[in-house]
Write an enzyme that holds these catalytic residues in place. Structure first.
Site, PDB file in Angstrom:
ATOM      1  N   GLU A 132       0.850  -1.186   0.000  1.00 12.77           N
ATOM      2  CA  GLU A 132       0.000   0.000   0.000  1.00 12.77           C
ATOM      3  C   GLU A 132       0.890   1.241   0.000  1.00 12.77           C
ATOM      4  O   GLU A 132       1.839   1.295   0.784  1.00 12.77           O
ATOM      5  CB  GLU A 132      -0.915   0.026   1.227  1.00 12.77           C
ATOM      6  CG  GLU A 132      -1.899   1.188   1.164  1.00 12.77           C
ATOM      7  CD  GLU A 132      -2.906   1.209   2.331  1.00 12.77           C
ATOM      8  OE1 GLU A 132      -2.853   0.316   3.197  1.00 12.77           O
ATOM      9  OE2 GLU A 132      -3.725   2.122   2.330  1.00 12.77           O
ATOM     10  N   ALA A 273       2.030  -0.397  10.856  1.00 10.90           N
ATOM     11  CA  ALA A 273       1.711  -1.769  10.481  1.00 10.90           C
ATOM     12  C   ALA A 273       0.863  -1.756   9.214  1.00 10.90           C
ATOM     13  O   ALA A 273       0.448  -0.690   8.748  1.00 10.90           O
ATOM     14  CB  ALA A 273       0.935  -2.460  11.597  1.00 10.90           C
ATOM     15  N   MET A 274       0.610  -2.960   8.676  1.00 10.05           N
ATOM     16  CA  MET A 274      -0.126  -3.051   7.414  1.00 10.05           C
ATOM     17  C   MET A 274      -1.061  -4.253   7.434  1.00 10.05           C
ATOM     18  O   MET A 274      -0.661  -5.354   7.791  1.00 10.05           O
ATOM     19  CB  MET A 274       0.881  -3.152   6.257  1.00 10.05           C
ATOM     20  CG  MET A 274       0.244  -3.327   4.900  1.00 10.05           C
ATOM     21  SD  MET A 274      -0.740  -1.862   4.432  1.00 10.05           S
ATOM     22  CE  MET A 274      -1.998  -2.643   3.437  1.00 10.05           C
ATOM     23  N   GLU A 275      -2.291  -4.001   6.986  1.00 10.80           N
ATOM     24  CA  GLU A 275      -3.389  -4.955   7.148  1.00 10.80           C
ATOM     25  C   GLU A 275      -3.507  -5.995   6.035  1.00 10.80           C
ATOM     26  O   GLU A 275      -4.613  -6.464   5.746  1.00 10.80           O
ATOM     27  CB  GLU A 275      -4.702  -4.169   7.235  1.00 10.80           C
ATOM     28  CG  GLU A 275      -5.154  -3.488   5.922  1.00 10.80           C
ATOM     29  CD  GLU A 275      -4.750  -2.023   5.767  1.00 10.80           C
ATOM     30  OE1 GLU A 275      -3.769  -1.609   6.407  1.00 10.80           O
ATOM     31  OE2 GLU A 275      -5.408  -1.307   4.992  1.00 10.80           O
ATOM     32  N   ASN A 276      -2.414  -6.403   5.392  1.00  8.88           N
ATOM     33  CA  ASN A 276      -2.477  -7.399   4.316  1.00  8.88           C
ATOM     34  C   ASN A 276      -3.384  -8.560   4.714  1.00  8.88           C
ATOM     35  O   ASN A 276      -3.324  -9.050   5.830  1.00  8.88           O
ATOM     36  CB  ASN A 276      -1.090  -7.951   4.036  1.00  8.88           C
ATOM     37  CG  ASN A 276      -0.042  -6.863   4.010  1.00  8.88           C
ATOM     38  OD1 ASN A 276      -0.127  -5.966   3.204  1.00  8.88           O
ATOM     39  ND2 ASN A 276       0.905  -6.927   4.936  1.00  8.88           N
ATOM     40  N   HIS A 308      -6.423  -2.128  15.244  1.00  8.09           N
ATOM     41  CA  HIS A 308      -6.649  -1.360  14.013  1.00  8.09           C
ATOM     42  C   HIS A 308      -6.454  -2.257  12.783  1.00  8.09           C
ATOM     43  O   HIS A 308      -7.324  -2.310  11.906  1.00  8.09           O
ATOM     44  CB  HIS A 308      -5.680  -0.172  13.985  1.00  8.09           C
ATOM     45  CG  HIS A 308      -5.798   0.692  12.771  1.00  8.09           C
ATOM     46  ND1 HIS A 308      -6.515   1.854  12.752  1.00  8.09           N
ATOM     47  CD2 HIS A 308      -5.289   0.559  11.518  1.00  8.09           C
ATOM     48  CE1 HIS A 308      -6.449   2.401  11.539  1.00  8.09           C
ATOM     49  NE2 HIS A 308      -5.699   1.628  10.778  1.00  8.09           N
ATOM     50  N   GLU A 309      -5.337  -2.953  12.728  1.00  6.16           N
ATOM     51  CA  GLU A 309      -5.068  -3.778  11.538  1.00  6.16           C
ATOM     52  C   GLU A 309      -6.062  -4.923  11.455  1.00  6.16           C
ATOM     53  O   GLU A 309      -6.531  -5.270  10.379  1.00  6.16           O
ATOM     54  CB  GLU A 309      -3.632  -4.313  11.556  1.00  6.16           C
ATOM     55  CG  GLU A 309      -2.544  -3.250  11.715  1.00  6.16           C
ATOM     56  CD  GLU A 309      -2.657  -2.071  10.770  1.00  6.16           C
ATOM     57  OE1 GLU A 309      -3.170  -2.246   9.643  1.00  6.16           O
ATOM     58  OE2 GLU A 309      -2.247  -0.955  11.174  1.00  6.16           O
ATOM     59  N   HIS A 312      -9.349  -3.788  10.047  1.00  9.00           N
ATOM     60  CA  HIS A 312      -9.320  -3.554   8.596  1.00  9.00           C
ATOM     61  C   HIS A 312      -9.825  -4.775   7.816  1.00  9.00           C
ATOM     62  O   HIS A 312     -10.202  -4.634   6.650  1.00  9.00           O
ATOM     63  CB  HIS A 312      -7.892  -3.260   8.135  1.00  9.00           C
ATOM     64  CG  HIS A 312      -7.533  -1.802   8.088  1.00  9.00           C
ATOM     65  ND1 HIS A 312      -8.353  -0.841   7.540  1.00  9.00           N
ATOM     66  CD2 HIS A 312      -6.401  -1.145   8.482  1.00  9.00           C
ATOM     67  CE1 HIS A 312      -7.746   0.343   7.607  1.00  9.00           C
ATOM     68  NE2 HIS A 312      -6.574   0.191   8.185  1.00  9.00           N
TER      69      HIS A 312
HETATM   70  N1  B3K Z   1      -2.942   0.943   5.689  1.00  8.05           N
HETATM   71  C1  B3K Z   1      -1.637   1.092   6.233  1.00  8.05           C
HETATM   72  C2  B3K Z   1      -0.935   2.334   5.789  1.00  8.05           C
HETATM   73  C3  B3K Z   1      -0.182   2.195   4.529  1.00  8.05           C
HETATM   74  C4  B3K Z   1       0.674   3.420   4.284  1.00  8.05           C
HETATM   75  C5  B3K Z   1       1.341   3.359   2.975  1.00  8.05           C
HETATM   76  N2  B3K Z   1       2.232   4.472   2.730  1.00  8.05           N
HETATM   77  C6  B3K Z   1      -1.622   1.048   7.717  1.00  8.05           C
HETATM   78  C7  B3K Z   1      -2.915   1.325   8.375  1.00  8.05           C
HETATM   79  O1  B3K Z   1      -3.464   2.398   8.320  1.00  8.05           O
HETATM   80  O2  B3K Z   1      -3.459   0.423   8.944  1.00  8.05           O
HETATM   81 ZN    ZN Z   2      -5.367   1.741   8.789  1.00  9.06          ZN
END
Ligand code: B3K
Ligand code: ZN
Length: 890
Positions: A132, A273-276, A308-309, A312
């Protein structure tokens, strides 16, 4: 790095894609000096677009791709040669010959050289991804946009010894060993998703495992993967994950959908963090937490980010964004969800205080600066620059207002409808609002201006009381300052939650003119006009209004309270948030007086009502200790900067320090009592990261920070005792923070040295060590920061280190950063120029303090602008840095 002219992208130009990708099959061959990516895309023409070009030929297919070395390309099994396609810096264009077709590509990439930490890269010895918003195009040629959703299968192959763990999204379906020491694993994600949710991890990782039974009785395996040395720091994140899963079932009726949910902690990560899908990748600072190495604040941050993640998975993954202008659709909503979760797990009032203080200090500054944008921007150059406090925190406030207007049950009806209606789709903020309207039979047309208008509205409130008629009127005047590209604003819908207090704090029943009877002691008025008056009847004594309770709208509001009235609200308001807020307003008024005195060269004098107010707070045993700690905290220098017309960092610092010392002297005995009793409990009981214990330690430590200003021997001794005899990082670090700001040079040097000796191998703890020193306002701050950059534990390549040292200096050490000779600005610009080449996202974020130049005096303004101009002229700028610098100078 950008070679072409940066392009502005506009929301109004949105077009659905010409083609769709039904299936995506990826194979990664990981090597030490390169990685091969083989991609098969099963594609078809988008029926939604096909009609537009009816019988004309098929449009060309333009795939996104950056920094890829194309090795081979096939269309429906026929290899294409260089004359069959067009390749440039950012696209691969080819001509399909049928409505349905398959594209096969092979590319070579270099994760081992990737310092931007976007796409596939290496963090230490591990491979990981961050896609992302537009990182997937650095992995393979693709339609890298969120409205193209596809079913992914991913095979990862690597050396067994170096990379025993091979992960991707979804469920594992096959694995095996290859020739000479290599092995592979195949993962299949049954849910279609945009490429930004793709993830891959390969490394020598250990995992903590648990399980969760969902509300429909399915068992989900939960795994947290970390470097082996961190295996003892995962329990708090695991507990937080299970709490989040349960909360989302109870509060939103949302259940998890795969058989496995994984979190991986990596050390080098651009954000939290990132919600993959099914494979969240986390900055290690947002996962690892145990008593000895993480503070209370760090524990709470882990809990919030894990939640939060996880949230998502529905607000973002199952229902995603149509385009990146809709980012707040998933981010504002998910922040609102995690804030409510944290409020339910901890103290609701304290959580609200923390969030509002943060918003008013930092988001309001963004709204008043050159990058101001609405929560659904109209245009951008680089989307990475729009992961902002406005999109996230103000976006959350906008949803909170909808929640206030339709009520908790109405909000749940709306979210149910939204998830049901749009499951599996990529949608817009309008779709979300429509679901709220349809589920509740309300019209949010005017409310939607919050999505399109930037800037912080002002709300000036005045009162008229007619004793004879027992009528009390409140008049609201709203306005909103111009922001870049938006000179005029239309009136907003501003929900004002309020109550009226009579003598002794008694709440007066609220009956508006024209109503049959009073309804409640607390209610929400909707202010919709530029000027609007509400008249309350049966008001037999002149009341004191408690306004915008719980901060019911993200506005700057004013009411002509006297200091005595603010003290009354501090003690008597039934709304805990407003008790705190009254204290903040009182402190701001008093401190602004002292700032003026300092600027005029007069003797500084504190209005002793502030001392009385603090004494009341300390004496009030009915208050939660965390509330006491919050109420004893003076507004930060950053907030005093935000509320100033022209900010004078020296005067702000001097005035605030003067006030702290004065308060410490006047309240020494009672502060000592509260410190000593809480410290005794800390000493006698093992650490627990629970709300009431956290509250207790907050009070203990803020008391200590005041007490140390008096410099008595008994306090210094207590401080050193707390440093030496404590089982937790919260107590240790607060000692470090007070010592680095104290005149006790020997004790300070000794504590710093011992701390570094103990924790030199723990990078997250060393970040704290860097941060407390970077934030010390003692003279010579810049030299200390420069020296620390030479410390073996520091590297500019790690975003956490950059934030801990350089970020903390520029954002928290205002008196040193804003040195009149411009040395702080020059230093920051140098770092931005270095980072621009290494990691554009971090470079662009680091720049923020320089973009606020309009807040300062002429001399500082020209120094700050000078540095921005120097950055602009420094050569080949990333689109990230270019956008922020050029807009700041416009
Ligand atoms: N969705 C990601 C953020 C990605 C940022 C990319 N530059 C984390 C979050 O908001 O959960
Ligand atoms: Zn987020």
């Amino acid at each position: 790095m950008r070679t072409d002219q940066p392009k502005v992208i506009h929301l109004k130009d949105y077009k659905a894609p010409d083609y769709l990708i039904d299936e995506t099959h990826l194979t990664f061959e990981l090597h030490e000096d390169h990685t091969m990516v083989h991609t098969q895309l099963v594609m078809r023409r988008n029926p939604e677009r096909a009609g537009e070009s009816a019988d004309v030929a098929l449009p060309p297919l333009m795939l996104d791709g950056q920094e890829l070395e194309l090795v081979s390309l096939f269309l429906d099994d026929i290899e294409l040669t260089r004359t069959d396609f067009v390749l440039d810096d950012s696209h691969l264009t080819l001509q399909p010959t049928a409505e349905r077709f398959v594209v096969d590509s092979s590319v070579r990439i270099h994760p081992e050289l990737n310092t931007a930490l976007e796409g596939l890269y290496k963090s230490g010895k591990m491979f990981c991804t961050q896609c992302e918003a537009e990182g997937f195009r650095k992995i393979t040629y693709y339609l890298d946009r969120p409205d193209v959703m596809s079913r992914f299968t991913t095979t990862v192959s690597g050396e067994q010894e170096r990379y025993p763990v091979l992960l991707s999204n979804g469920n594992p379906i096959a694995s095996g060993t290859d020739e000479s020491g290599r092995h592979w694993a195949t993962w299949e994600d049954p849910f279609k998703k945009p490429a930004y949710l793709f993830a891959l991890v390969a490394g020598d990782l250990w995992c903590v495992e648990d399980s969760f039974t969902t509300m429909s009785g399915r068992s989900v395996a939960l795994r947290i993967y970390v470097d082996p040395e961190n295996i003892d720091k995962c329990q708090h994140a695991m507990d937080s994950l299970k709490k989040s899963m349960k909360w989302d079932e109870e509060v939103y009726g949302r259940e998890y959908d795969l058989d496995i949910f994984m979190i991986v902690a990596v050390n080098d990560f651009n954000m939290g963090a990132m919600e993959n899908k099914g494979l969240n990748i986390f900055n290690s600072s947002a996962v690892l937490a145990k008593a000895e190495t993480a503070t209370d604040a760090a524990h709470q941050r882990v809990e919030a980010i894990v939640a939060h993640e996880y949230f998502h998975n529905w607000s973002g993954n199952r229902v995603t964004c149509r385009d990146w202008f809709q980012l707040s659709l998933k981010e504002g909503f998910t922040v609102f969800r995690d804030a409510e979760f944290s409020a339910d797990m901890n103290s609701r009032t304290v959580k609200r205080i923390e969030d509002v203080a943060y918003l008013r200090t930092h988001q309001f500054a963004e709204d008043a600066g050159p990058m101001a944008h609405s929560i659904r921007p109209d245009s951008f150059i680089e989307i990475s620059n729009f992961y902002t406090l406005t999109i996230y925190e103000k976006g959350s406030e906008v949803l909170r207002m909808i929640h206030t207007l339709v009520g908790a049950e109405g909000f749940r009806r709306g979210s149910d409808l939204y998830f049901d209606r749009h499951d599996g789709q990529a949608v817009t903020c309008d779709d979300f609002v429509k679901a709220m309207e349809d589920a509740n039979g309300v019209d949010l047309t005017q409310f939607k201006r919050w999505y399109s208008q930037a800037g912080t509205p002002r709300l000036d409130i005045s009162e008229q009381y007619d004793e004879a008629a027992a009528r009390y009127a409140l008049t609201f005047r709203q306005s909103c300052p111009p922001t870049p590209g938006q000179a005029e604003k239309l009136p907003f819908v501003i929900p004002v939650e309020l109550g009226l207090l009579g003598a002794g704090g008694r709440e007066i029943p609220l009956r508006l003119e024209g109503e049959d009877s009073a309804s409640g002691l607390n209610r929400v008025l909707s202010v919709t006009d530029p000027e609007q008056t509400f008249v309350f009847v049966d008001v037999t004594e002149k009341p004191l209004p408690s306004l915008l309770r719980g901060f019911s709208a993200p506005v700057k509001w004013s009411f002509p309270y006297t200091r005595d009235q603010l003290m009354f609200l501090m003690q008597h308001d039934t709304d805990g948030f407003n008790r705190w807020d009254a204290g903040q307003q009182l402190s701001v008024q008093v401190l602004q007086g002292v700032i003026d005195q300092h600027q005029q060269g007069a003797v500084m004098q504190l209005d002793t009502r502030l001392v009385d107010a603090f004494a009341h707070v300390l004496a009030d045993t009915s208050l939660d200790q965390a509330m006491v700690a919050e109420m004893l905290s003076l507004p930060s220098e950053a907030y005093l900067t935000e509320v100033a017309q022209v900010a004078d960092p020296d005067a702000i610092h001097a005035a605030r320090e003067y006030a702290r010392r004065f308060l410490a002297g006047a309240l020494f005995d009672v502060l000592w009592k509260r410190y000593a009793e809480n410290r005794a409990i800390s000493k006698a009981t093992p650490y627990r990261a629970e709300a009431n214990e956290i509250a207790r330690r907050s009070l203990q430590n803020i008391a200590l920070s005041y007490l140390m200003l008096e410099g008595q021997e008994q306090v210094v001794a207590a401080c050193l005792d707390q440093f030496d005899d404590s089982d937790n990082m919260t107590e240790k670090l607060s000692v470090m923070a007070v010592l680095v700001n104290s005149p006790f040079e020997e004790a300070r040097a000794d504590a710093l040295r011992r701390f570094a000796d103990t924790f030199k191998d723990n990078p997250l703890v060393m970040d704290q060590w860097f941060s407390v020193q970077a934030g010390s306002p003692l003279p010579g701050g810049l030299d200390r920061v420069k020296a620390l950059m030479e410390h073996p534990a520091f590297t500019v390549k790690n975003p956490n280190k950059v934030r801990a040292l350089i970020g903390a200096f520029a954002n928290q050490n205002l008196v040193n950063f804003h040195q009149k000779d411009g040395s702080g600005y020059r230093f920051l610009a140098d770092q931005v120029i270095t980072l621009n080449a290494l990691n554009p996202q971090i470079a662009s974020r680091l720049l923020a303090p320089l973009t606020r130049w309009r807040k300062y005096d002429d001399a500082r303004q020209s120094l700050m602008r000078g540095e921005l101009e120097r950055i602009l002229a420094s050569g080949s700028l990333s689109s990230d840095v270019y956008e922020v610098v050029s807009k700041s100078l416009a």
